[in-house]
Write a protein that holds these residues in place. Sequence first.
Motif, mmCIF file in Angstrom:
data_model
loop_
_atom_site.group_PDB
_atom_site.id
_atom_site.type_symbol
_atom_site.label_atom_id
_atom_site.label_comp_id
_atom_site.label_asym_id
_atom_site.label_seq_id
_atom_site.Cartn_x
_atom_site.Cartn_y
_atom_site.Cartn_z
ATOM 1 N N ARG A 110 -1.654 -5.614 14.935
ATOM 2 C CA ARG A 110 -1.623 -4.229 15.415
ATOM 3 C C ARG A 110 -2.354 -3.366 14.393
ATOM 4 N NH1 ARG A 110 0.917 -3.080 20.508
ATOM 5 N NH2 ARG A 110 2.581 -4.609 20.848
ATOM 6 N N VAL A 111 -3.089 -2.368 14.882
ATOM 7 C CA VAL A 111 -3.937 -1.581 13.986
ATOM 8 C C VAL A 111 -3.709 -0.090 14.222
ATOM 9 C CG1 VAL A 111 -6.294 -1.082 13.259
ATOM 10 C CG2 VAL A 111 -5.662 -3.410 13.915
ATOM 11 N N SER A 112 -3.501 0.620 13.122
ATOM 12 C CA SER A 112 -3.279 2.063 13.165
ATOM 13 C C SER A 112 -4.293 2.785 12.292
ATOM 14 C CB SER A 112 -1.876 2.415 12.655
ATOM 15 O OG SER A 112 -0.875 1.706 13.317
ATOM 16 N N GLY A 161 0.815 -1.205 0.000
ATOM 17 C CA GLY A 161 0.000 0.000 0.000
ATOM 18 C C GLY A 161 0.846 1.251 0.000
ATOM 19 N N GLN A 162 1.186 1.761 -1.192
ATOM 20 C CA GLN A 162 2.081 2.897 -1.331
ATOM 21 C C GLN A 162 1.438 3.983 -2.191
ATOM 22 O OE1 GLN A 162 5.045 2.947 0.367
ATOM 23 N NE2 GLN A 162 4.406 0.961 1.206
ATOM 24 N N GLY A 163 2.086 5.152 -2.211
ATOM 25 C CA GLY A 163 1.567 6.258 -3.003
ATOM 26 C C GLY A 163 1.597 6.011 -4.498
ATOM 27 N N CYS A 164 2.433 5.049 -4.930
ATOM 28 C CA CYS A 164 2.555 4.759 -6.364
ATOM 29 C C CYS A 164 1.639 3.613 -6.789
ATOM 30 C CB CYS A 164 4.002 4.444 -6.720
ATOM 31 S SG CYS A 164 4.689 3.013 -5.846
ATOM 32 N N GLU A 165 0.591 3.350 -6.025
ATOM 33 C CA GLU A 165 -0.335 2.277 -6.413
ATOM 34 C C GLU A 165 -1.753 2.624 -6.022
ATOM 35 O OE1 GLU A 165 -0.469 -1.458 -4.171
ATOM 36 O OE2 GLU A 165 0.976 -0.610 -2.760
ATOM 37 N N GLY A 166 -2.668 1.721 -6.368
ATOM 38 C CA GLY A 166 -4.049 1.873 -5.977
ATOM 39 C C GLY A 166 -4.303 1.193 -4.646
ATOM 40 N N ASN A 179 -0.929 -0.885 4.286
ATOM 41 C CA ASN A 179 -1.584 0.420 4.247
ATOM 42 C C ASN A 179 -2.763 0.318 3.289
ATOM 43 O OD1 ASN A 179 0.608 1.517 5.797
ATOM 44 N ND2 ASN A 179 1.785 1.755 3.910
ATOM 45 N N THR A 180 -3.946 0.706 3.734
ATOM 46 C CA THR A 180 -5.151 0.382 2.972
ATOM 47 C C THR A 180 -6.270 1.366 3.249
ATOM 48 O OG1 THR A 180 -6.866 -1.324 2.693
ATOM 49 C CG2 THR A 180 -5.813 -1.202 4.836
ATOM 50 N N ARG A 195 -2.750 -0.512 8.620
ATOM 51 C CA ARG A 195 -2.963 0.932 8.757
ATOM 52 C C ARG A 195 -4.045 1.368 7.789
ATOM 53 N NH1 ARG A 195 1.375 5.248 6.743
ATOM 54 N NH2 ARG A 195 0.098 5.088 4.852
ATOM 55 N N VAL A 196 -5.109 1.941 8.325
ATOM 56 C CA VAL A 196 -6.241 2.395 7.519
ATOM 57 C C VAL A 196 -6.250 3.918 7.483
ATOM 58 C CG1 VAL A 196 -8.750 2.474 7.341
ATOM 59 C CG2 VAL A 196 -7.614 0.346 7.963
ATOM 60 N N SER A 197 -6.379 4.489 6.297
ATOM 61 C CA SER A 197 -6.379 5.941 6.142
ATOM 62 C C SER A 197 -7.786 6.504 6.306
ATOM 63 C CB SER A 197 -5.831 6.330 4.765
ATOM 64 O OG SER A 197 -4.466 6.011 4.661
ATOM 65 N N LEU A 198 -7.869 7.595 7.067
ATOM 66 C CA LEU A 198 -9.132 8.306 7.283
ATOM 67 C C LEU A 198 -8.868 9.807 7.241
ATOM 68 C CD1 LEU A 198 -10.853 6.673 10.415
ATOM 69 C CD2 LEU A 198 -11.447 6.296 8.032
#
Length: 429
Positions: free
Chosen positions: A337-339, A245-250, A278-279, A299-302
């Motif tokens: 572990r969850v972020s 899960g990086q900035g250069c992918e979906g 990262n998701t 790691r989930v983005s919000l």
Amino acid sequence: MAAKLVYADSRGQIYDHPELQLAGRCGSGFYRIPESELMPLPPGSDLFVLPGRLAVGYDPRRRRFQTLSEIKGQPGPGLAVAAFMAPAHTMSYLAAYQTVPRAPVLPLFAYTAVGWKAGGFWVAGWRSDPDPRQDLVNFDCQQIEAGVRSRLASQPDNRLLRHLSHCALTYGCPAAKNLFLERWEAPLPTSPSCNARCLGCLSQQKRSPFPAPMKRIRFIPRPEEIAEVAVPHLEQAENAVASFGQGCEGEPLLQGSTLQEAIRLIRRQVARGVLNLNTNGSRSETVAHLVAAGLDSLRVSLNSARPTYYSAYYRPQDYHFTEVVAALKAAKAGGARVSLNYLIFPGVSDDPAEVSALEELIAQTRIDLIQLRNLNIDPDYYLTGIGFQTEQKPLGIRRMVVRLQRNFPHLRFGYFNPAWSNTTDTNEK
């Protein structure tokens, strides 16, 4: 001594104002910035002149905010200046400005308030993570180039490695650089497609005012290619983390079967280090399968814990906010572990109703860490895009963190994905 307003002329020359003090912005409102919330401009940061935006400062004699519509002794208005802080730093106030008609949309950076004090630039923010993994001083171009040559020579047919060499040498990605320096967190991009249409997407936008700063990966790596990149890193690197899960992918969850097989391959060869994802959290069942296969952290983005503002920013195509919550719970239930990658925007993140919604989410999911990442987007474009409205004064980003720490003593705060077994407490004091 109060920090002074800085502004720029039409040629981009930056000045400090003789009378006006630094002001900050939260949401659409202007505020005085407490001196306790200022720090010297961190090394590796950048300063931007904001086109079509007039600087706003605080007049201590008249006790009001003033727009710098003209500069005494110079032609033209005073343009706003903002700082883009180096990684591991979180902003507490945006740059204060008034936008003129037909001003261009700003590119995808975070626009932190910056002023002048004691002979140097000071910004409204703080170092939220002591981890040095992306500090500019730690990168040597010759060592990175040598690392790229060495890895490509040993694995010339690995497409993922070739892709990451381009990220390191062309895009300057710190994670890719660290892969070739054999340390800290390494990236594992896998997905050319995405099921969200984020307002501030970094890698690919259709019908968007933003130019993409990088091209998205165009292939799905084979599990064997992923393992070939990840295993040596996890075996050898200091505080080793490898992250999908990086900035250069979906969205990597769309390649769930590939990730699951890759994780199993990696864990059959090495038990050391942290495998992280990262998701956007759009597939809770897939998350559960990946954790069962050996994924260590999620790691989930919000941008917001409120479904309306979340959906307005992420524009999910085939999932809802409830699925994101389910993914957080699934990862915790499996022992990972969850972020939260909580995208900080002063005035929205610290809106009292938002903080209450975030507290409810933390109580439901029992997450372990909040990563305080700055949201990279034009402030006005963002507020309009999500339809943000409030009648309450923001708490302040620093006060928000203190409140969360008090109410959830187990909760960590930082900026990066930790190597969990080696992490130290980075909570706000």
